[in-house]
Scaffold this motif. Structure first.
Motif, short mmCIF file in Angstrom:
data_model
loop_
_atom_site.label_atom_id
_atom_site.label_comp_id
_atom_site.label_asym_id
_atom_site.label_seq_id
_atom_site.Cartn_x
_atom_site.Cartn_y
_atom_site.Cartn_z
N TYR A 156 10.40 -77.82 -9.52
CA TYR A 156 9.29 -76.88 -9.52
C TYR A 156 9.13 -76.10 -8.22
CZ TYR A 156 7.88 -79.18 -13.84
OH TYR A 156 7.85 -79.67 -15.12
N GLN B 155 5.70 -74.75 -6.59
CA GLN B 155 4.68 -75.06 -7.61
C GLN B 155 4.46 -76.57 -7.74
OE1 GLN B 155 5.75 -73.15 -11.27
NE2 GLN B 155 5.63 -71.09 -10.43
N ALA B 156 5.33 -77.35 -7.12
CA ALA B 156 5.17 -78.81 -7.17
C ALA B 156 4.00 -79.29 -6.33
CB ALA B 156 6.45 -79.49 -6.72
N ARG C 275 1.68 -81.52 -8.70
CA ARG C 275 2.73 -82.14 -9.50
C ARG C 275 3.37 -83.34 -8.79
NH1 ARG C 275 3.97 -76.69 -11.72
NH2 ARG C 275 3.78 -76.85 -14.00
N ASN D 83 12.20 -82.54 -17.98
CA ASN D 83 11.71 -81.78 -16.83
C ASN D 83 11.89 -82.52 -15.50
OD1 ASN D 83 9.73 -83.73 -16.87
ND2 ASN D 83 8.04 -82.33 -17.22
#
Length: 254
Positions: free
Chosen positions: A103, A106-107, A111, A129
């Motif tokens: 990601y 965006q992690a 996340r 994923n």
């Protein structure tokens, strides 16, 4: 060694979503000659989940668990597992690296929370994923999404639980005893059967009768092939003591 399943999530207990895991897990296990010994549905309650995990571990069971390992506040299975095993929650470096690789920016910051596991946990790879599940001792935790959970459980069964595979899985033979008798009448025969063949499981399912269908009891004999076949044959012989009973074969030994 007993194998059990947890299905975790308030959405299952409220009926907002229908469970798909139970039947699928039974099938995955059966393909490998393994029987599911128990299943339990749990809401998103950390203390209740922790108590269920601790009880299963105390029995020496192997646990497969689906659901509740996300990063939102209602997902508390990771914390419950840590509580059950008396371990702190720590960031798993490899788990974090997998999420960052998947990601990127965006992690962060949320996340990566899905790489926080009980200390000493091992990863279960996620082919969808790359957000891993985890295991602690004989307990294996995967997401609730079927498209992720099922291949992850297959990996667990084939890579971590291969010692449970059986070349010759248990079989089940069954019959209907039709006529004016009750389970109570046949209890001595059932007890005698279990005493002679302790490796089998004997199940009885009575039907009280209706205008369309007479009173009957379905009996199942499940276990190693030879034992189940012998128990089935002996039970049929024992039923001859009841002349009013008609035996309907449902599944007989070959």
């Amino acid at each position: 060694m007993a194998v059990g399943l947890f299905v975790i999530g308030d959405e299952i207990l409220s009926g907002k979503r229908q469970d798909k895991h139970l039947s699928r897990v039974i099938g995955l296990l059966a393909e490998r000659g393994i029987a599911l010994d128990w299943a339990q549905f749990l809401g998103d309650d950390q203390d209740r989940i922790a108590a269920a995990i601790a009880a299963a571990v105390a029995r020496g069971d192997t646990v497969l668990s689906c659901g509740g390992i996300g990063a939102t506040p209602d997902d508390c299975t990771r914390q419950a597992a840590a509580q059950a095993f008396g371990r702190p929650i720590v960031r798993h470096p490899e788990g974090e690296a997998l999420i960052l690789a998947q990601y990127g920016d965006q992690a962060l910051p949320n996340r990566v929370l899905m790489a926080d596991f009980p200390a000493g946990a091992e990863l279960i790879p996620n082919p969808v994923n790359r957000v891993a599940g985890f295991s602690v001792e004989n307990c294996y935790f995967v997401p609730g999404f079927p498209e992720m959970a099922w291949p992850m459980l297959e990996w667990v069964l084939d890579q971590r639980l291969r010692h449970l595979h059986q070349a010759e899985p248990p079989v089940e033979y069954s019959l209907n005893a039709i006529g004016p008798v009750t389970e109570g009448d046949l209890l001595p025969l059932m007890r005698e059967t279990l005493e002679r063949w302790p490796a089998i499981k004997l199940a009885s399912l009575p039907f009280r009768g209706s205008p369309e269908r007479p009173r009957q009891i379905e009996f199942g004999f499940k276990g190693p092939r030879a034992d189940a076949a012998a128990a089935y044959a002996s039970f049929c012989e024992g039923l001859k003591a009841w002349p009013a009973i008609e035996i309907e074969v449902l599944k007989a030994p070959a």
